[in-house]
Design an enzyme around this catalytic site. Structure first.
Site, mmCIF file in Angstrom:
data_model
loop_
_atom_site.group_PDB
_atom_site.id
_atom_site.type_symbol
_atom_site.label_atom_id
_atom_site.label_comp_id
_atom_site.label_asym_id
_atom_site.label_seq_id
_atom_site.Cartn_x
_atom_site.Cartn_y
_atom_site.Cartn_z
ATOM 1 N N CYS A 2 -21.007 30.812 14.596
ATOM 2 C CA CYS A 2 -22.251 31.163 13.914
ATOM 3 C C CYS A 2 -21.934 31.683 12.509
ATOM 4 O O CYS A 2 -20.989 32.435 12.317
ATOM 5 C CB CYS A 2 -23.089 32.216 14.640
ATOM 6 S SG CYS A 2 -23.581 31.713 16.282
ATOM 7 N N ARG A 27 -18.819 26.906 10.903
ATOM 8 C CA ARG A 27 -18.777 27.908 11.975
ATOM 9 C C ARG A 27 -19.689 27.559 13.156
ATOM 10 O O ARG A 27 -19.682 28.227 14.175
ATOM 11 C CB ARG A 27 -19.196 29.286 11.426
ATOM 12 C CG ARG A 27 -18.306 29.791 10.338
ATOM 13 C CD ARG A 27 -18.806 31.126 9.833
ATOM 14 N NE ARG A 27 -18.662 32.153 10.829
ATOM 15 C CZ ARG A 27 -17.588 32.910 10.991
ATOM 16 N NH1 ARG A 27 -16.548 32.726 10.194
ATOM 17 N NH2 ARG A 27 -17.529 33.828 11.915
ATOM 18 N N TRP A 73 -23.776 28.299 16.610
ATOM 19 C CA TRP A 73 -22.984 27.638 17.649
ATOM 20 C C TRP A 73 -23.459 28.277 18.947
ATOM 21 O O TRP A 73 -23.249 29.466 19.180
ATOM 22 C CB TRP A 73 -21.499 27.889 17.409
ATOM 23 C CG TRP A 73 -20.616 27.115 18.331
ATOM 24 C CD1 TRP A 73 -20.179 25.835 18.152
ATOM 25 C CD2 TRP A 73 -20.035 27.561 19.563
ATOM 26 N NE1 TRP A 73 -19.375 25.452 19.202
ATOM 27 C CE2 TRP A 73 -19.271 26.495 20.085
ATOM 28 C CE3 TRP A 73 -20.099 28.750 20.285
ATOM 29 C CZ2 TRP A 73 -18.576 26.584 21.276
ATOM 30 C CZ3 TRP A 73 -19.409 28.841 21.484
ATOM 31 C CH2 TRP A 73 -18.656 27.765 21.961
ATOM 32 N N ASN A 99 -24.353 37.054 14.989
ATOM 33 C CA ASN A 99 -23.169 36.311 15.424
ATOM 34 C C ASN A 99 -22.472 37.198 16.449
ATOM 35 O O ASN A 99 -22.192 38.353 16.161
ATOM 36 C CB ASN A 99 -22.268 36.054 14.204
ATOM 37 C CG ASN A 99 -20.930 35.465 14.574
ATOM 38 O OD1 ASN A 99 -20.770 34.877 15.637
ATOM 39 N ND2 ASN A 99 -19.960 35.614 13.692
ATOM 40 N N GLY A 100 -22.205 36.662 17.641
ATOM 41 C CA GLY A 100 -21.545 37.469 18.674
ATOM 42 C C GLY A 100 -22.291 37.335 19.990
ATOM 43 O O GLY A 100 -23.143 36.451 20.152
ATOM 44 N N GLU A 486 0.037 18.565 19.217
ATOM 45 C CA GLU A 486 -0.871 18.705 18.082
ATOM 46 C C GLU A 486 -1.490 17.350 17.708
ATOM 47 O O GLU A 486 -2.685 17.268 17.400
ATOM 48 C CB GLU A 486 -0.122 19.340 16.898
ATOM 49 C CG GLU A 486 -0.888 19.481 15.609
ATOM 50 C CD GLU A 486 -2.171 20.312 15.723
ATOM 51 O OE1 GLU A 486 -2.401 20.967 16.751
ATOM 52 O OE2 GLU A 486 -2.965 20.261 14.766
ATOM 53 N N LYS A 490 -5.484 16.658 17.770
ATOM 54 C CA LYS A 490 -6.195 16.183 16.585
ATOM 55 C C LYS A 490 -7.045 14.967 16.930
ATOM 56 O O LYS A 490 -8.194 14.862 16.537
ATOM 57 C CB LYS A 490 -5.163 15.802 15.524
ATOM 58 C CG LYS A 490 -5.194 16.308 14.156
ATOM 59 C CD LYS A 490 -5.412 17.714 13.775
ATOM 60 C CE LYS A 490 -5.999 18.689 14.695
ATOM 61 N NZ LYS A 490 -5.625 20.059 14.532
ATOM 62 N N GLU A 493 -10.106 15.878 19.376
ATOM 63 C CA GLU A 493 -11.201 16.708 18.872
ATOM 64 C C GLU A 493 -12.064 16.005 17.838
ATOM 65 O O GLU A 493 -13.252 16.298 17.738
ATOM 66 C CB GLU A 493 -10.720 18.078 18.372
ATOM 67 C CG GLU A 493 -9.886 18.090 17.147
ATOM 68 C CD GLU A 493 -9.411 19.499 16.775
ATOM 69 O OE1 GLU A 493 -10.088 20.484 17.107
ATOM 70 O OE2 GLU A 493 -8.354 19.608 16.148
ATOM 71 N N HIS A 509 7.454 11.980 35.322
ATOM 72 C CA HIS A 509 7.022 12.833 36.432
ATOM 73 C C HIS A 509 5.519 12.720 36.690
ATOM 74 O O HIS A 509 4.930 13.603 37.299
ATOM 75 C CB HIS A 509 7.416 14.288 36.159
ATOM 76 C CG HIS A 509 8.898 14.467 36.050
ATOM 77 N ND1 HIS A 509 9.732 14.404 37.136
ATOM 78 C CD2 HIS A 509 9.696 14.657 34.963
ATOM 79 C CE1 HIS A 509 10.994 14.568 36.732
ATOM 80 N NE2 HIS A 509 10.987 14.722 35.414
ATOM 81 N N LYS A 608 -15.390 26.212 13.871
ATOM 82 C CA LYS A 608 -14.104 26.514 13.235
ATOM 83 C C LYS A 608 -13.498 27.819 13.740
ATOM 84 O O LYS A 608 -12.299 27.892 13.977
ATOM 85 C CB LYS A 608 -14.314 26.577 11.723
ATOM 86 C CG LYS A 608 -13.051 26.787 10.926
ATOM 87 C CD LYS A 608 -12.245 25.521 10.837
ATOM 88 C CE LYS A 608 -10.926 25.712 10.137
ATOM 89 N NZ LYS A 608 -9.985 24.636 10.477
#
Ligand code: M6R
Length: 613
Positions: A2, A27, A73, A99-100, A486, A490, A493, A509, A608
């Site tokens: 947010c 955000r 968000w 926000n929270g 990584e 990438k 997402e 395995h 983010k």
């Protein structure tokens, strides 16, 4: 998550707020909204991105010189118009952005319902503004006092800004757990979740502390106090951020710009620290704790997502160079699993945003148990650097694309410098080897420039071939195992293709069962360390008709002979390979996502900075 922005001054608030929302959209982008006072309290909000809000308010009254705005968000309640912020109080005279998470919102809500309150959304935020109004009416307090008293009843995290229809001269802000920065300009105040909406109006800022609130009144000085009513003196800081970094600068997406910025961002991470001529590395921010780090019985890296991958590279680096045992922990697991922590442990917390809730909570827990906490963060003035004993900023510059790129390579650069510095001072490395690695590290930005030039076209071609694949496997060994993780993160997402990263030898395995002619397998196979073993792993994939995309050292012939596609990277020190090998993997994901028409900078469901658990 947010984004919050608020304005009070002599300019029209709307253009400033909308621009601020665009800057903070990274955000969260489930919905956005705005409330401006101009006689009335005009409130507009819309599901979707900020541009939906802009379309919605066309032709409506958005005049006024005081207002609040929010990009969301979703946590409590689905992303729809009703749950978007700002929220009104019961009598529609107050409005809030938040926000929270208010953890005790349910019990507060039930109590307010018994007193006749009616709620229009599923959010915890609406409960808070009703509570503030309830306090104001029942206790006959002014707005600031009502906010303060209400916050004392709240359990959870918040960054809030509150306005009142009856007072177009005042903004009330408060924070606990979620970030909030106040800009103090010439006759105006701005409030935001980070400094990006503020920097073009003023460089003089105050970062609010936890459980601190600000009363901003037109024509007056900032008043700060704790929510337990103790007055604080504002500590002003100067923003050094360059405005250019907030624009795309001719690139189609922030992510592409940030990928291409890496030679520069890595140079920035090393500037003044890697002193080639003197053959030393000096990290000023941790000088005081250097001895502690040298004598550490154990180093614990804590982080989430991409930063956790950087921590894994850090594990290889620290163990090889300093011989200190290292554990790398997901902050979300570490904080809850009753870990054994001793006073001679050093915890290194890694975070781009400096706001990740799990990392922050893990730091607090380890600190309570007596460990020394060092931070590696990018966002200056964020919560994590303020919670750690000491630390070093990565100085990668603002990273706007939700997928982390330049922050990762800067984190790895910093971990490399930290490990080299400790190894040198501890004597676990010879002077000549130390100098050799320093020289090699210093050359990395130039080598990345080369990688960007030589791999851009090939990664685009490969992307075109595999853009419709449903799965990808990424394999690497040693230092390149985290690179494989990584690379896979990438891709998933931003393109929504399922991808897994594995240590190459683990493939047999289990994951080998997935391999058929449809399966692209990206193998990081530089001519280093376990090269021969990686070649064998490639053969195992080929034998099952998998398609090999191999990252190889320049001039390699052996892998080229079996791989379907090869991407050459420069021949660098083994421990520095992650810095160069990551680049083509970022480009590959980027081009695949673009070809699939995905929103590269703002992938679905993500934000983010993850300020909730
Ligand atoms: O701000 P942080 O580095 O603490 O964030 C951690 C993760 O949320 C972050 O790296 C996330 O995984 C990114 N989307 C990766 O690109």
């Amino acid at each position: 998550m947010c984004g919050i922005v608020a304005y009070l001054g002599d300019k029209q608030a709307y253009p400033i707020l909308i621009k601020g929302l665009h800057r903070l959209e990274y955000r969260g982008y489930d919905s956005s909204g705005i409330a401006i006072i101009n006689g009335n309290l005009n409130l507009y909000k819309r599901k979707g991105k900020v541009e939906e809000l802009e379309k919605f308010v066309k032709g409506k009254d958005v005049s006024g010189t005081i207002g609040i705005a929010h990009t969301r968000w979703a946590t409590h309640g689905e992303p729809n118009d009703e749950n978007a912020h700002p929220h009104f109080s019961q009598n529609k005279e107050l409005s809030i952005i938040h926000n929270g998470i208010i953890e005790n919102y349910n019990s507060l809500k039930e109590e307010l319902i018994t007193r006749g309150h009616v709620f229009n959304s599923d959010t915890d935020t609406e409960v808070l503004i009703h509570l503030i109004e309830d306090v104001q009416e029942n206790e006959n307090l002014d707005l600031a006092e009502s906010v303060r008293v209400a916050l004392n009843q709240v359990v959870g995290a918040y960054a809030i800004v509150v306005i009142s229809k009856n007072d177009n001269n005042t903004l009330i802000a408060a924070k606990k757990g979620s970030p909030l920065v106040i800009g103090s300009g010439d006759g105006e105040f701005l409030i935001a979740s980070d400094a990006t909406p503020i920097v073009e109006y003023t460089r003089k800022v105050v970062y609010l502390e936890d459980e601190e609130m600000a009363i901003l009144e037109r024509g007056k000085e900032i008043v700060l106090k704790s929510i337990s009513n103790i007055k604080h003196t504002p500590y002003f800081q100067e923003l050094t951020m360059n405005l250019d970094v907030l624009e795309k600068g001719g690139y189609e997406h922030f992510m592409l710009k940030e990928i291409f910025e890496q030679p520069h961002s890595i140079r920035e991470s090393m500037r003044g620290r890697l002193r080639l001529g003197q053959g030393i590395i000096s990290l000023g921010g941790i000088t005081e704790y250097k001895q502690k780090l040298m004598n550490a019985k154990r180093i614990i890296m804590i982080a989430c997502g991409t930063s956790w991958h950087a921590g894994l590279v850090g594990e290889y680096l620290f163990e090889e160079l300093t011989r200190i045992p290292v554990e790398v922990e997901y902050a979300s697991e570490f904080r809850y699993r009753k870990p054994v922590i001793n006073e001679d442990d050093v915890v290194i917390a890694i975070s781009q945003s400096g706001e990740t809730a799990d990392t922050l909570a893990a730091i607090k827990m380890a600190k309570e148990k007596g460990a020394t906490i060092l931070g590696i963060c990018n966002v200056v003035g964020s919560s994590i650097p303020r919670e750690t004993h000491a630390g070093s900023y990565t100085h990668a510059g603002p990273e706007i694309g939700v997928a982390s790129t330049k922050a990762f390579t800067s984190q790895v650069t910093l971990l490399t410098m930290m490990a080299l510095m400790i190894a040198h001072d501890k004597g676990t490395i010879t002077n000549s080897r130390h100098q050799q690695i320093i020289n090699a590290l210093n050359d990395i930005p130039e080598q990345i420039e080369d990688v960007l030039k030589t791999t851009d076209a090939i990664t685009k071609d490969i992307a075109a071939k595999f853009k419709d694949s449903r799965n990808f496997l990424y394999l690497g060994r040693g230092y390149n195992f985290p690179v494989a993780l990584e690379g896979a993160l990438k891709l998933k997402e931003i393109s929504y293709i399922h991808a897994e990263g594995y240590p190459a030898a683990e493939m047999k395995h289990g994951p080998i069962a997935l391999i058929d002619e449809e399966m692209p397998v990206v193998v990081i196979a530089p001519k280093k360390g376990n090269y021969d073993k990686v070649v064998s792993n490639i053969q195992e994939v080929k034998a099952r008709k998998g398609k090999i995309i191999a990252l190889v050292s320049k001039g390699d012939t052996e892998v080229r002979a079996v791989a379907d596609y090869v991407i050459e990277i420069p021949d660098v020190e083994e421990m520095l390979v992650p810095l160069v090998a990551t680049i083509p993997l970022q480009l590959l994901s980027y081009y695949i996502a673009v070809m699939r028409n995905c929103n590269v900078d703002q992938p679905r469901n993500l934000a983010k900075s993850v300020t909730v658990e």
